[in-house]
Write an enzyme that holds these catalytic residues in place. Structure first.
Site, PDB file in Angstrom:
ATOM      1  N   LYS A  72     -34.093  49.616  67.316  1.00  0.00           N
ATOM      2  CA  LYS A  72     -34.509  49.328  65.943  1.00  0.00           C
ATOM      3  C   LYS A  72     -36.038  49.302  65.931  1.00  0.00           C
ATOM      4  O   LYS A  72     -36.649  48.740  66.853  1.00  0.00           O
ATOM      5  CB  LYS A  72     -33.949  47.969  65.516  1.00  0.00           C
ATOM      6  N   SER A 147     -30.378  44.733  57.804  1.00  0.00           N
ATOM      7  CA  SER A 147     -31.508  45.613  57.873  1.00  0.00           C
ATOM      8  C   SER A 147     -31.436  46.604  59.034  1.00  0.00           C
ATOM      9  O   SER A 147     -32.180  47.581  59.036  1.00  0.00           O
ATOM     10  CB  SER A 147     -32.794  44.793  58.012  1.00  0.00           C
ATOM     11  N   SER A 171     -28.318  40.812  59.915  1.00  0.00           N
ATOM     12  CA  SER A 171     -28.700  42.215  60.060  1.00  0.00           C
ATOM     13  C   SER A 171     -28.154  42.952  61.275  1.00  0.00           C
ATOM     14  O   SER A 171     -28.389  44.154  61.391  1.00  0.00           O
ATOM     15  CB  SER A 171     -30.213  42.351  60.039  1.00  0.00           C
TER      16      SER A 171
HETATM   17  N1  GLN Z   1     -30.134  40.513  54.346  1.00  0.00           N
HETATM   18  C1  GLN Z   1     -30.902  39.428  54.837  1.00  0.00           C
HETATM   19  C2  GLN Z   1     -32.317  39.518  54.305  1.00  0.00           C
HETATM   20  O1  GLN Z   1     -32.561  40.379  53.551  1.00  0.00           O
HETATM   21  C3  GLN Z   1     -30.879  39.400  56.335  1.00  0.00           C
HETATM   22  C4  GLN Z   1     -31.843  40.298  56.969  1.00  0.00           C
HETATM   23  C5  GLN Z   1     -31.872  40.189  58.453  1.00  0.00           C
HETATM   24  O2  GLN Z   1     -30.965  39.604  59.072  1.00  0.00           O
HETATM   25  N2  GLN Z   1     -32.925  40.692  59.052  1.00  0.00           N
HETATM   26  O3  GLN Z   1     -33.171  38.759  54.628  1.00  0.00           O
END
Ligand code: GLN
Length: 484
Positions: A72, A147, A171
């Site tokens: 990532k 994400s 995420s």
């Molecule tokens: N969807 C969540 C956010 O937008 C989690 C994102 C994540 O775990 N990096 O913050």
């Protein structure tokens, strides 16, 4: 699209070289239209593969030698730019590797490149990336989740057999669910955050994404070494996360939180989850009702705490220390203002504003402090639940993957979709997603459903076996999207 375990056997028996394997994935990446990879460097990849071949020729026993992995783009890497999906860091070259990247290199894995993600890991659909949205390989009209959407799509689309992800509020689990693969977010502090571009430091945790729980266990073995460069990294003895694979599930008590099966859960997701729970009963487990009463509070608590930490972490991107610098400006303040206005996307700006607001004098007690208190109550809920069960199960997300663009301009709709993953993150518990079926109806029939498994602190090895036993008994993890 083979698993790491299968590919490792091919490498060890010399039916395939690490170089051939890396080249075949690089070819697939080149011809893919998923937008999952944002940086490749074939020369560097093949040089690593050559080194792996030399180790294999020497008979080096490491299980991961020569196996490809992609990272990532929140993990910094030498040899590939590190962008966090942001214009702010576009073209940034890190002078060092993140600990996780280094650990996989030491284990002999070959880096295929960097994976698209929501900007600074903020998002649930990968539509917040400066480098454009990623498509879900099961249905290219659908989001891959976020994400770590590039990670989910790259594994599911056969562009890499394994990927790293980071999970701050879901995420790893949510894109794994939406892309029909397996992913685990370990206990907070298990995986070093050194070189992982920070979003919300008290929540961020790296973890592996692959086809199977068995593969995830192998990957965790390589990525959990104690790292003194991360002050929150847990100092514990090395653990073999495969050691429980093979234990029987007879007598396992699975807690079913009623709050995870309320009105917001789509009927087709519910059906797939309930069928999976029946399979667990066949494996000898019993289901017990538990309650996580503060579940609905996880959204407001998380969306105060995470932006607060983000507003602080992202202050370093000012065009001087790091990041994009505006071309025209009148003085220093103007330079900061313009650089940040040009470098950050809308969602990141929204979170910086919210974060600065809740931390400001006069609002700190009303929002930030309250959110921290709720965070404690959420963690306590889990400890109460674990008094009557060994593992908690439920959906990862309330729906299957939605259409690209359909929620892109509605941040709150995205936040609400995090309802089943945020509490685990706030509590710092390990959680995982395993494929357990598909949606229903013409549109959703090819969109995967993920079952969430939540364990108590440091119970990853047991959690991985609970997932593994399901994967021995079912074939959802062996389904592959139709490749054009
Ligand atoms: N969807 C969540 C956010 O937008 C989690 C994102 C994540 O775990 N990096 O913050």
């Amino acid at each position: 699209m083979q698993t790491l375990k299968q590919l490792s056997a091919l490498l060890k028996s010399k039916q395939l070289s690490a170089t051939e394997l890396a080249q075949s994935y690089l070819d697939r990446i080149t011809s893919s239209d998923l937008n999952a990879f944002i940086n490749v460097n074939p020369e560097q990849t093949l040089a690593q593969a050559k080194q792996a071949d030399a180790r294999l020729a020497r008979g080096d026993a490491g299980e991961l030698i020569g196996l490809p992995i992609a990272h990532k783009d929140i993990f910094v890497t030498c040899g590939w730019p590190s962008t966090a999906g942001s214009k702010m860091l576009s073209g940034y070259n890190s002078p060092f590797d993140a600990s996780v990247v280094e650990q996989f290199r030491t284990a002999g894995m070959v880096t295929l490149g960097k994976l698209n993600c929501d900007e600074f890991a903020m998002g649930s659909s990968n539509e917040n990336s400066f480098f454009g949205p990623v498509k879900n390989p099961w249905d290219k009209a659908a989001v891959p989740g976020g994400s770590s959407g590039g990670s989910g799509a790259a594994v599911a689309g056969g562009l890499t057999p394994a990927a790293t992800g980071t999970d701050t509020g879901g995420s790893i689990r949510q894109p794994a669910a939406l892309c029909g693969i397996t992913g685990i977010k370990p206990t907070y502090g298990r995986v070093s955050r050194y070189g992982m571009i920070a979003f919300a430091s008290s929540l961020d945790q790296g973890g592996p994404m692959a086809w199977t729980a068995e593969d995830c266990a192998l990957l965790l073995n390589a990525m959990t070494a104690y790292d003194p460069r991360d002050a929150t990294c847990i100092e514990s003895d090395a653990e073999d996360f495969t050691r429980h694979l093979g234990d029987s599930l007879k007598g396992l008590k699975i807690g079913i939180p009623k709050e995870y099966f309320g009105d917001g859960l789509a009927a087709d997701v519910r059906a797939a989850i309930e069928a999976a729970l029946k399979d667990y009963e066949k494996l000898g487990a019993t289901l017990v009702d538990v309650s996580l009463p503060k579940t609905s509070m996880s959204i407001p608590a998380y969306y105060v705490i995470a932006p607060a930490e983000a507003s602080s972490n992202l202050s370093r991107f000012d065009g001087v220390r790091y990041g994009h610098r505006a071309k025209d400006y009148t003085d220093l303040s103007d330079m900061y203002r313009k650089s940040r206005a040009e470098g950050f996307g809308d969602e990141v700006k929204r979170r910086i504003l919210i974060g600065a607001y809740v931390l400001s004098h006069g609002y700190y007690d009303a929002y930030y402090l309250q959110a921290q208190k709720i965070r404690r109550l959420i963690a306590n809920d889990f400890q109460d639940a674990f008094k009557s069960c060994d593992v908690i199960m439920g959906p990862v997300a309330p729906t299957v993957a939605w259409d690209l663009g359909s929620k892109a301009n509605d941040p709150v709709a995205n936040y609400l979709a995090d309802i089943y993953t945020l509490s685990t993150s706030l509590a710092g518990l390990p959680g995982m997603s395993i494929p357990c079926g598909f949606g229903q109806g013409e549109k959703n029939a090819h969109r995967p459903v993920g079952l969430q498994l939540i364990g108590n602190y440091f119970n990853e090895a047991k959690l991985l076996n609970v997932a593994h036993q399901f994967q021995l008994a079912t074939d959802w993890h062996s389904r592959r999207p139709a490749v054009e």
